[in-house]
Motif scaffolding. Structure first.
Motif, PDB file in Angstrom:
ATOM      1  N   ARG A 144      -5.842  -9.788 -11.311  1.00 59.50           N
ATOM      2  CA  ARG A 144      -6.122  -8.354 -11.329  1.00 59.50           C
ATOM      3  C   ARG A 144      -7.630  -8.125 -11.376  1.00 59.50           C
ATOM      4  O   ARG A 144      -8.341  -8.845 -12.068  1.00 59.50           O
TER       5      ARG A 144
ATOM      6  N   GLU B 160      -2.577  -2.781 -15.129  1.00 59.19           N
ATOM      7  CA  GLU B 160      -2.154  -1.594 -14.401  1.00 59.19           C
ATOM      8  C   GLU B 160      -1.191  -0.728 -15.194  1.00 59.19           C
ATOM      9  O   GLU B 160      -0.877   0.397 -14.808  1.00 59.19           O
TER      10      GLU B 160
ATOM     11  N   LEU C  62       2.086   5.269 -12.628  1.00 61.65           N
ATOM     12  CA  LEU C  62       2.551   4.837 -11.310  1.00 61.65           C
ATOM     13  C   LEU C  62       4.030   5.139 -11.094  1.00 61.65           C
ATOM     14  O   LEU C  62       4.676   4.552 -10.246  1.00 61.65           O
TER      15      LEU C  62
ATOM     16  N   ARG D  79       6.696   8.443   0.335  1.00 59.06           N
ATOM     17  CA  ARG D  79       6.502   7.060   0.787  1.00 59.06           C
ATOM     18  C   ARG D  79       6.280   7.056   2.297  1.00 59.06           C
ATOM     19  O   ARG D  79       7.069   7.629   3.047  1.00 59.06           O
TER      20      ARG D  79
ATOM     21  N   VAL E 251      -0.276   3.580  -4.219  1.00 61.06           N
ATOM     22  CA  VAL E 251      -0.059   2.137  -4.275  1.00 61.06           C
ATOM     23  C   VAL E 251       0.308   1.634  -2.888  1.00 61.06           C
ATOM     24  O   VAL E 251       1.257   2.129  -2.267  1.00 61.06           O
TER      25      VAL E 251
ATOM     26  N   THR F  85       1.571  -1.585  -0.587  1.00 66.77           N
ATOM     27  CA  THR F  85       2.240  -2.878  -0.632  1.00 66.77           C
ATOM     28  C   THR F  85       2.718  -3.237   0.769  1.00 66.77           C
ATOM     29  O   THR F  85       2.932  -2.361   1.617  1.00 66.77           O
TER      30      THR F  85
ATOM     31  N   PRO G 204       6.466  -8.797   2.220  1.00 63.91           N
ATOM     32  CA  PRO G 204       5.462  -9.647   1.571  1.00 63.91           C
ATOM     33  C   PRO G 204       5.732 -11.126   1.791  1.00 63.91           C
ATOM     34  O   PRO G 204       6.872 -11.549   1.958  1.00 63.91           O
TER      35      PRO G 204
ATOM     36  N   GLU H 108       2.193 -11.971  -3.210  1.00 63.65           N
ATOM     37  CA  GLU H 108       2.585 -10.568  -3.278  1.00 63.65           C
ATOM     38  C   GLU H 108       1.382  -9.749  -3.736  1.00 63.65           C
ATOM     39  O   GLU H 108       0.799 -10.015  -4.776  1.00 63.65           O
TER      40      GLU H 108
ATOM     41  N   ARG I 274      -0.476  -5.919  -4.406  1.00 67.16           N
ATOM     42  CA  ARG I 274      -0.454  -4.467  -4.608  1.00 67.16           C
ATOM     43  C   ARG I 274      -1.893  -3.977  -4.692  1.00 67.16           C
ATOM     44  O   ARG I 274      -2.698  -4.548  -5.420  1.00 67.16           O
ATOM     45  N   TYR I 275      -2.183  -2.932  -3.958  1.00 65.60           N
ATOM     46  CA  TYR I 275      -3.527  -2.358  -3.966  1.00 65.60           C
ATOM     47  C   TYR I 275      -3.395  -0.920  -4.437  1.00 65.60           C
ATOM     48  O   TYR I 275      -2.704  -0.112  -3.826  1.00 65.60           O
ATOM     49  N   ILE I 276      -4.044  -0.599  -5.546  1.00 70.53           N
ATOM     50  CA  ILE I 276      -3.959   0.737  -6.142  1.00 70.53           C
ATOM     51  C   ILE I 276      -5.256   1.478  -5.838  1.00 70.53           C
ATOM     52  O   ILE I 276      -6.347   1.008  -6.170  1.00 70.53           O
TER      53      ILE I 276
END
Length: 365
Positions: free
Chosen positions: A167, A239, A244, A250, A342, A344, A348, A352, A354-356
């Motif tokens: 992270r 996070e 979230l 979506r 977020v 994703t 994947p 894996e 995840r970009y926030i």
């Protein structure tokens, strides 16, 4: 000390060492490379007291010994040589670098003043070099570069069951990568991102990398290379402190298509570089406007579920967020208001990600 070594291998070892520990120019000793020749070959070591590295190289050692010489001149000289073999031999107060028809000599520094190269033993585990490089290339780049805020300049590595989770954040975005690993203990450390960026480059082609944490230190080793560093305080980084759970829209879109449209529309963005993303029934429309540059809009086909919304993002951050998903379809989970989005991968891989991404105030019409 007197040894003969393959030029390419020795040059590569010196170059890797200099990149891992750039050295402190204000102190010649800490800008040097410690060469140790034994029957096993030659080991190159460096330390700036917070970070150390060592790289081993095969060599035919004629006389054992240890010397300290300026690191960058050694690396640059070896890189420039074209002969297949090179000889390093102490001649008085110089280390001579000899190749056919050429001689170069570096001053010997006082190796007794060098802090040495430490090793770290403790709990850790093993990860794939390629997977670690993939994870670090994204996560480490989201760490802050402002040394005035050191707590945001690192990457938190934490073992969670059979996964290693990385992270990092600069307060405006956060990247989280999870990859499988074989552990023999728990790890939870905050490692300077500047080091991990270089580690990512060097481990991309290796099979396995061992990571170890103990006593406020972190170590990574692969092949003939090992690096250690002091760690930062990063237990706060999680996070879970971000909201979230209120996703109402979506969007599934081709990452390359969205990135290309963003680059074009951003040419007309305001001084902040902000682009607005308007979600429709089967498309997103990117808009940007600036009093001086003019205005631009472009639509990209998408699959949309949930409500309709119009978040705005700083274009360079949106492009950074899309880059690790190149060649893939990406899902944007959008929350209402000024809450995080977020990103994703729809499909994947082993890593894996995840970009926030935090939204920005939209540009003025």
């Amino acid at each position: 000390m007197d040894l003969t070594a393959p030029t390419a291998a020795l040059a590569a070892a010196a170059a890797d060492l200099v990149r891992l520990v750039p050295g402190k120019l204000v102190d010649p000793v800490l800008s040097g490379v410690l060469l140790t020749a034994t029957a096993a070959g030659v080991e190159l070591g460096a330390s700036d007291r917070e970070r150390t590295a060592r790289v081993s190289c095969p060599a035919l050692v004629h006389t054992d010994g240890q010397v300290l010489v300026p690191a960058k001149p050694l690396a640059e000289t070896l890189r420039a040589l074209t002969e297949p073999e090179v000889r390093l031999v102490v001649e008085g107060n110089r280390l001579a670098i000899r190749a056919e028809g050429a001689r170069f000599a570096l001053p010997l520094l006082d190796h007794t003043l060098h802090p040495g190269v430490t090793s770290v033993s403790g709990s850790g585990g093993v990860v794939s070099g390629a997977s670690l490089a993939t994870a670090l290339s994204t996560v480490a780049s989201t760490a802050a570069r402002d040394e005035a805020l050191p707590v945001f300049t690192g990457v938190r590595l934490r073992s969670e069951d059979d996964r290693l989770v990385l992270r990092a954040t600069d307060r405006y975005r956060m990247a989280i990568a999870s990859l499988p690993w074989a552990a023999d203990g728990e790890v939870d450390v905050m490692v300077p991102a500047t080091l991990l960026v270089e580690v990512a480059k060097q481990v991309s082609g290796v099979g396995q990398v061992r990571l170890v944490a103990a006593a406020n230190q972190f170590a990574a080793s692969w092949g003939q290379t090992a690096v250690t560093t002091a760690v930062l305080d990063g237990t706060y980084l999680s996070e879970t402190k971000l909201a979230l759970s209120d996703v109402d829209t979506r969007v599934v879109v081709d990452a390359d298509a969205l990135a290309a449209a963003t680059r074009r529309v951003a040419l007309y963005s305001d001084a902040r570089g902000v682009v607005k993303l308007e979600v429709g029934d089967s498309e997103v429309r990117l808009r940007a406007t600036d009093q001086n540059a003019g205005e631009a809009e472009e639509s990209v086909k998408t699959t949309v579920s949930g409500g309709r919304t119009s978040p705005a993002y700083q274009s360079r951050y949106l492009l950074d967020a899309l880059r690790p998903f190149a060649g893939q379809r990406v899902e944007l989970a959008i929350q209402p208001g000024m809450r995080a989005t977020v990103l994703t991968a729809v499909d994947p891989g082993e890593v894996e990600l995840r970009y926030i991404l935090m939204p920005m105030l939209p540009p003025k019409a």
